[in-house]
Enzyme design. Structure first.
Site, PDB file in Angstrom:
ATOM      1  N   LYS A  89      43.698  43.918  25.206  1.00  0.00           N
ATOM      2  CA  LYS A  89      42.632  44.768  25.765  1.00  0.00           C
ATOM      3  C   LYS A  89      41.391  44.825  24.885  1.00  0.00           C
ATOM      4  O   LYS A  89      40.280  44.986  25.382  1.00  0.00           O
ATOM      5  CB  LYS A  89      43.164  46.173  26.013  1.00  0.00           C
ATOM      6  N   GLU A 111      38.042  55.155  31.607  1.00  0.00           N
ATOM      7  CA  GLU A 111      39.220  55.788  32.199  1.00  0.00           C
ATOM      8  C   GLU A 111      40.435  55.219  31.492  1.00  0.00           C
ATOM      9  O   GLU A 111      40.390  54.105  30.976  1.00  0.00           O
ATOM     10  CB  GLU A 111      39.284  55.453  33.697  1.00  0.00           C
ATOM     11  N   SER A 377      51.274  39.521  26.131  1.00  0.00           N
ATOM     12  CA  SER A 377      50.065  40.360  26.181  1.00  0.00           C
ATOM     13  C   SER A 377      50.039  41.505  25.177  1.00  0.00           C
ATOM     14  O   SER A 377      48.967  41.933  24.754  1.00  0.00           O
ATOM     15  CB  SER A 377      49.870  40.909  27.596  1.00  0.00           C
TER      16      SER A 377
HETATM   17  C1  LIG Z   1      47.256  47.068  29.993  1.00  0.00           C
HETATM   18  C2  LIG Z   1      48.268  46.048  29.717  1.00  0.00           C
HETATM   19  C3  LIG Z   1      48.659  45.100  30.697  1.00  0.00           C
HETATM   20  C4  LIG Z   1      48.152  45.124  32.115  1.00  0.00           C
HETATM   21  O1  LIG Z   1      46.777  44.974  32.250  1.00  0.00           O
HETATM   22  P1  LIG Z   1      46.115  43.610  32.760  1.00  0.00           P
HETATM   23  O2  LIG Z   1      44.697  43.976  33.008  1.00  0.00           O
HETATM   24  O3  LIG Z   1      46.834  43.195  33.990  1.00  0.00           O
HETATM   25  O4  LIG Z   1      46.264  42.618  31.680  1.00  0.00           O
HETATM   26  C5  LIG Z   1      49.582  44.133  30.350  1.00  0.00           C
HETATM   27  N1  LIG Z   1      50.130  44.076  29.113  1.00  0.00           N
HETATM   28  C6  LIG Z   1      49.789  44.967  28.148  1.00  0.00           C
HETATM   29  C7  LIG Z   1      50.426  44.844  26.814  1.00  0.00           C
HETATM   30  C8  LIG Z   1      48.849  45.975  28.414  1.00  0.00           C
HETATM   31  O5  LIG Z   1      48.531  46.842  27.446  1.00  0.00           O
END
Ligand SMILES: *Cc1c(COP(=O)(O)O)cnc(C)c1O
Length: 394
Positions: A89, A111, A377
């Site tokens: 993020k 938000e 992610s």
């Molecule tokens: C917020 C988040 C997501 C989902 O958000 P996307 O916009 O779909 O990437 C996925 N994995 C993690 C670790 C997150 O913090």
């Protein structure tokens, strides 16, 4: 096939900017300037320097040996979990705060649902010395106390949204109301590839650093820039958009988007938008959306707060409609088992959002020669209490 946004902000049938008239000046200012600003050499340099020295990029592309042996294919993990603040993020919040500064804005709003985007926004506001106000549902504030504390520690003001279900959708409404009332000095940092044009395209471009790095790293490790598969989870869709971006036009690279089935696609407690959604408008964008027959937005459910969103970004609706990406839904239980397995096989505790992606390894057969890139992610520290309760680790 074209997977880039068009002049009007559409990916095929999806996207656009369906906004109240009072928001028009803010969105128009951004639309007219974002490509110009991000093309400036001074912007590129500041963005890249911060990604390298502050975020810790490039993140490694790690060959997961034990997982590869188990599934008899070549599995690489793109380690976004090693980014500062623990997930992808921050790539986006860094990009957007640099835009806000160049537009002369002094006050930042955002938000947040589970608080991950709120923390990433509060972090870059502290970095830049800008005022930061985070809107968060009252229910989420109670559920996510550690992230509320983090935001406060970073100097942000956390304002509770007390209407409706007191969750993400209500926090978003409050943030939009604030922006309408403060158009001159305020910039709204949206946390995924959602919202009115130009946000989905802008956020995808900031996250595209992920696939840019994958190409260079694969070239070095495998002698090719192109994997056979790229797999990523989809909440709003920003980490998947970043991991897919530079492969979109190369149809030989198969893209797999993983959604949260929650307690099951037919259970009434799910967040599998591509299966359950119909075309509708959410947060200024025409996209697939979970809704009742009379058009009321359905409350989504997933054990992972980051996948708990009733819509999906317009790019992903387009990838679904055109079959450019395969969409697979994974239940809470499957994801939790995968989180356990990856922890014990590779020594990496993934975020529960990310854990969903690994369940695909049980659902699909890959060839021994396939190169499978999984976008990791985020890290699981934030989810420890959920893991503790689920596996009874007391
Ligand atoms: C917020 C988040 C997501 C989902 O958000 P996307 O916009 O779909 O990437 C996925 N994995 C993690 C670790 C997150 O913090």
């Amino acid at each position: 096939m074209n997977y880039q946004v068009d002049e009007k902000g559409f990916y095929g049938d999806f996207g656009g900017a369906f906004i109240p008239e009072m928001l028009y000046p803010n969105i128009e200012e951004l639309r007219l300037n974002y490509l110009k600003i991000t093309a400036e050499p001074s912007f590129k340099k500041e963005f890249m320097d911060l990604l390298v020295d502050y975020v810790g990029r490039p993140t490694p592309l790690y060959f997961a040996k034990r997982l590869s042996e188990k599934y008899k294919t070549k599995i690489y993990l793109k380690r976004e979990d090693l980014c500062h603040t623990g997930a992808h993020k921050i790539n986006n919040t860094i990009g957007q705060i640099l835009i806000a500064k160049r537009l002369g804005k002094t006050r930042i709003i955002a938000e947040t649902g589970a608080g991950q985007h709120g923390v990433a926004t509060a972090t870059v506001c502290a970095l830049m010395g800008l005022e930061c106000i985070i809107y968060m549902g009252e229910v989420d504030i109670k559920r996510q106390a550690p992230n509320v504390a983090r935001m406060k520690m970073l100097g942000a003001e956390v304002r509770p949204a007390t209407s409706g279900s007191k969750t993400l959708k209500d926090a978003t409404n409050e943030a939009i109301r604030d922006w309408i009332n403060n158009p001159e000095n305020t910039y709204y940092i949206i946390g995924s590839v959602v919202g009115p044009h130009p946000y989905p395209d802008m956020v995808a471009r900031f996250q595209a650093v992920i696939s840019e790095e994958i190409k260079a790293q694969l070239e070095e490790k495998e002698g090719t820039e192109f994997p056979d598969y790229v797999i990523a989870c989809v909440g709003g869709g920003s980490n998947a958009a970043g991991a897919f971006y530079h492969f979109l036009e190369d149809e030989k690279v198969q893209l797999i988007a993983v959604e949260a089935a929650g307690k099951g696609v037919d259970s009434g407690e799910s967040a599998a938008t591509s299966i359950l959604g119909k075309i509708g408008i959410i947060h200024g964008s025409k996209t697939l959306l979970m809704q009742s027959s009379d058009g009321q937005i359905t409350e989504p459910y997933s054990i992972s707060a980051g996948l708990d969103y009733p819509g999906v970004g317009p790019l992903h609706s387009h990838l679904h409609q055109t079959n450019r990406a395969e969409f697979i839904a994974i239940t809470d239980d499957e994801a939790m088992q995968s989180g356990w397995e990856v922890s014990q096989t590779e020594g990496i505790i993934p975020a529960i959002e990310t854990a969903h992606v690994f369940s695909v390894l049980d659902k699909k057969q890959f060839k021994p020669t396939d190169i499978v890139v999984i976008n990791l992610s985020g890290r699981g520290d934030k989810d420890l209490s959920t893991y503790i309760d689920y596996f009874n680790l007391h």
